[in-house]
Scaffold this active site. Structure first.
Site, short mmCIF file in Angstrom:
data_model
loop_
_atom_site.label_atom_id
_atom_site.label_comp_id
_atom_site.label_asym_id
_atom_site.label_seq_id
_atom_site.Cartn_x
_atom_site.Cartn_y
_atom_site.Cartn_z
N ARG A 164 0.82 -1.23 0.00
CA ARG A 164 0.00 0.00 0.00
C ARG A 164 0.85 1.28 0.00
O ARG A 164 0.45 2.31 0.52
CB ARG A 164 -0.92 0.05 1.24
N SER A 236 -11.20 -0.66 2.92
CA SER A 236 -10.44 -0.69 4.18
C SER A 236 -10.16 0.74 4.64
O SER A 236 -9.57 1.51 3.89
CB SER A 236 -9.10 -1.39 3.99
N GLU A 333 -5.86 4.33 5.90
CA GLU A 333 -5.49 4.23 4.48
C GLU A 333 -6.20 5.35 3.73
O GLU A 333 -5.72 5.85 2.72
CB GLU A 333 -5.92 2.87 3.92
N1 EPU Z 1 -10.95 -10.78 10.53
C1 EPU Z 1 -11.57 -10.81 11.75
N2 EPU Z 1 -12.89 -10.46 11.83
C2 EPU Z 1 -13.60 -10.12 10.73
C3 EPU Z 1 -12.97 -10.09 9.47
C4 EPU Z 1 -11.64 -10.43 9.39
O1 EPU Z 1 -10.96 -11.13 12.76
O2 EPU Z 1 -14.80 -9.82 10.87
C5 EPU Z 1 -9.53 -11.16 10.47
C6 EPU Z 1 -9.38 -12.63 10.09
O3 EPU Z 1 -8.31 -13.14 10.83
C7 EPU Z 1 -9.00 -12.57 8.64
C8 EPU Z 1 -8.18 -11.31 8.61
O4 EPU Z 1 -8.86 -10.41 9.49
O5 EPU Z 1 -8.24 -13.69 8.26
C9 EPU Z 1 -8.03 -10.70 7.25
O6 EPU Z 1 -9.31 -10.37 6.70
P1 EPU Z 1 -9.49 -10.21 5.13
O7 EPU Z 1 -9.09 -11.46 4.42
O8 EPU Z 1 -10.85 -9.68 4.84
O9 EPU Z 1 -8.38 -9.16 4.69
P2 EPU Z 1 -7.91 -7.77 5.33
O10 EPU Z 1 -6.48 -7.91 5.69
O11 EPU Z 1 -8.84 -7.31 6.38
C10 EPU Z 1 -7.01 -6.89 3.05
C11 EPU Z 1 -7.13 -5.65 2.23
C12 EPU Z 1 -8.45 -5.62 1.48
C13 EPU Z 1 -8.50 -6.86 0.59
C14 EPU Z 1 -8.38 -8.12 1.47
C15 EPU Z 1 -8.32 -9.38 0.66
C16 EPU Z 1 -5.82 -4.00 3.44
C17 EPU Z 1 -5.82 -2.73 4.22
N3 EPU Z 1 -7.01 -4.47 3.08
O12 EPU Z 1 -8.03 -6.82 4.03
O13 EPU Z 1 -8.46 -4.47 0.66
O14 EPU Z 1 -9.72 -6.92 -0.15
O15 EPU Z 1 -7.14 -8.03 2.22
O16 EPU Z 1 -7.08 -9.48 0.05
O17 EPU Z 1 -4.74 -4.52 3.16
C18 EPU Z 1 -9.18 -2.20 0.50
O18 EPU Z 1 -8.00 -1.90 0.46
O19 EPU Z 1 -10.10 -1.35 0.44
C19 EPU Z 1 -9.55 -3.62 0.66
C20 EPU Z 1 -10.81 -4.01 0.82
#
Ligand code: EPU
Length: 337
Positions: A164, A236, A333
């Site tokens: 990012r 995010s 972000e």
């Molecule tokens: N989690 C929880 N509770 C929840 C949801 C998630 O504890 O309700 C934890 C879980 O451990 C899960 C982890 O958070 O494994 C990661 O969740 P997720 O796979 O949804 O990914 P993220 O790290 O929260 C990032 C990107 C997203 C992208 C997803 C999928 C960033 C800031 N965000 O989210 O990007 O879609 O990975 O690759 O890196 C965006 O930038 O707008 C965006 C949506």
């Protein structure tokens, strides 16, 4: 060149905030942009270049000039046995570009399906999802230095990409270059990336194709993330924090189930969604803003009537509670304007 005065930004920010700008200027070719950058009045005002506004939080009206690129279109600029190079205008809708690649049988961006925003912003933000970052397929970024008016071609290495992060987001460079085109290098024989989360499970009983991966990613995003066309949000709100291995070890003693992803020998990435979830903040509200129930990394304009202040207040509260409990400072972000 299109110029509007006292113009509503409602359709230019995905939080759906009813804010106005003194002027809105949109150019659809490089010479119009060059003309704008020669205009003396322009530099007497505060100005901000935006994309689709999918990463912006307007705290109030903008007393200046909002600039937007309408340089659109996708063209092939090269090909060899393995790759095809495509040049896209900075104002091209990102998902239109992804669909174009998938329909043409070109691999590399299918995991980035349905991310809101435009081509120019993809190169600034280094957008990423489901195990893929756009920096992996960016070959060149063409931009104009707004101070000198000179054109510059950035190679991938010049862009200094990391999670990012890019040259264009570094202190001193923010807002200094207006991107006109991005050149992407796509694979004729796709190399699928299905390791993230449960993506591979979807292919237990069907063949992996570009369009199937695109459909699977779209399906996951639709289930987890609120549709910005329906409910205002900017994806995010925070980036996932990288913490020291020492702090990570300390926290793991208290929270053995804490998900963590080593970045290098010193730093470990922790999902901000997990930190916010563990603080019990899903559904927390401030005015018309709320923490999304399915993905707590997302703040939504729940009522449709939230103000930028409501959202900023809620974000501040989230940061405070996460800091109190985990000693981790979340960084937005989203850009506050
Ligand atoms: N989690 C929880 N509770 C929840 C949801 C998630 O504890 O309700 C934890 C879980 O451990 C899960 C982890 O958070 O494994 C990661 O969740 P997720 O796979 O949804 O990914 P993220 O790290 O929260 C990032 C990107 C997203 C992208 C997803 C999928 C960033 C800031 N965000 O989210 O990007 O879609 O990975 O690759 O890196 C965006 O930038 O707008 C965006 C949506």
């Amino acid at each position: 060149m299109r110029i509007e005065q006292n113009y509503s930004l409602l359709k230019h920010n995905t939080f759906h905030l009813e804010v106005k700008t003194k002027y809105f200027v949109e150019y659809d070719n490089e010479s119009a942009l060059e003309k704008l950058l020669c205009d003396e009045y322009f530099f007497t005002q505060q100005f901000l270049h935006i994309g689709q506004g999918s990463n912006l939080l307007f705290l109030g009206d903008f007393d200046g000039i909002i600039v937007h690129s309408a340089i659109r279109g996708i063209e092939k600029t090269g090909e060899d046995r393995e790759y095809v190079w495509l040049r896209a205008g900075a104002g091209t809708d990102w998902d239109t570009f992804v669909k174009h690649c998938v329909d043409a049988g070109l691999g590399g961006v299918e995991n980035l399906s349905l991310i809101p925003g435009e081509v120019g912003a993809s190169a600034v933000q280094n957008i990423g999802a489901y195990g893929v970052e756009v920096s992996g397929v960016i070959e060149q970024v063409h931009a104009i230095n707004i101070e000198t008016g000179q054109k510059r071609c950035f190679t991938n290495a010049d862009c200094n990409y990391s999670y990012r992060q890019s040259f264009f987001k570094e202190a001193g460079n923010i807002g200094k270059y207006y991107i006109t085109h991005v050149i992407y290098r796509l694979r004729k024989r796709p190399e699928y990336r299905l390791e993230y989360g449960n993506l591979h499970e979807q292919f237990a009983d069907k063949p992996v194709t570009l369009s199937a991966v695109r459909e699977a990613v779209i399906g996951i995003r639709r289930r987890k993330l609120p549709d910005p066309q329906v409910t205002g949000n900017a994806g995010s709100f925070f980036v996932n924090p990288c913490i020291s291995t020492r702090l990570c070890k300390e926290l793991q003693e208290q929270y053995p189930d804490m998900p963590h992803f080593p970045v290098d020998e010193e730093y470990i990435k922790i999902p901000a969604a997990w930190l916010i979830d563990r603080c019990g903040l899903k559904g927390l509200q401030s005015g018309g803003a709320a923490v999304h129930m399915h993905q707590p990394l997302v703040i939504v304009n729940q009522s449709g009537l939230a103000t930028g202040q409501d959202i900023a207040h809620l974000a501040g509260e989230i940061c405070r509670r996460v800091k109190d409990r985990f000693s981790i400072e979340l960084q937005p972000e989203v850009n506050y304007i």
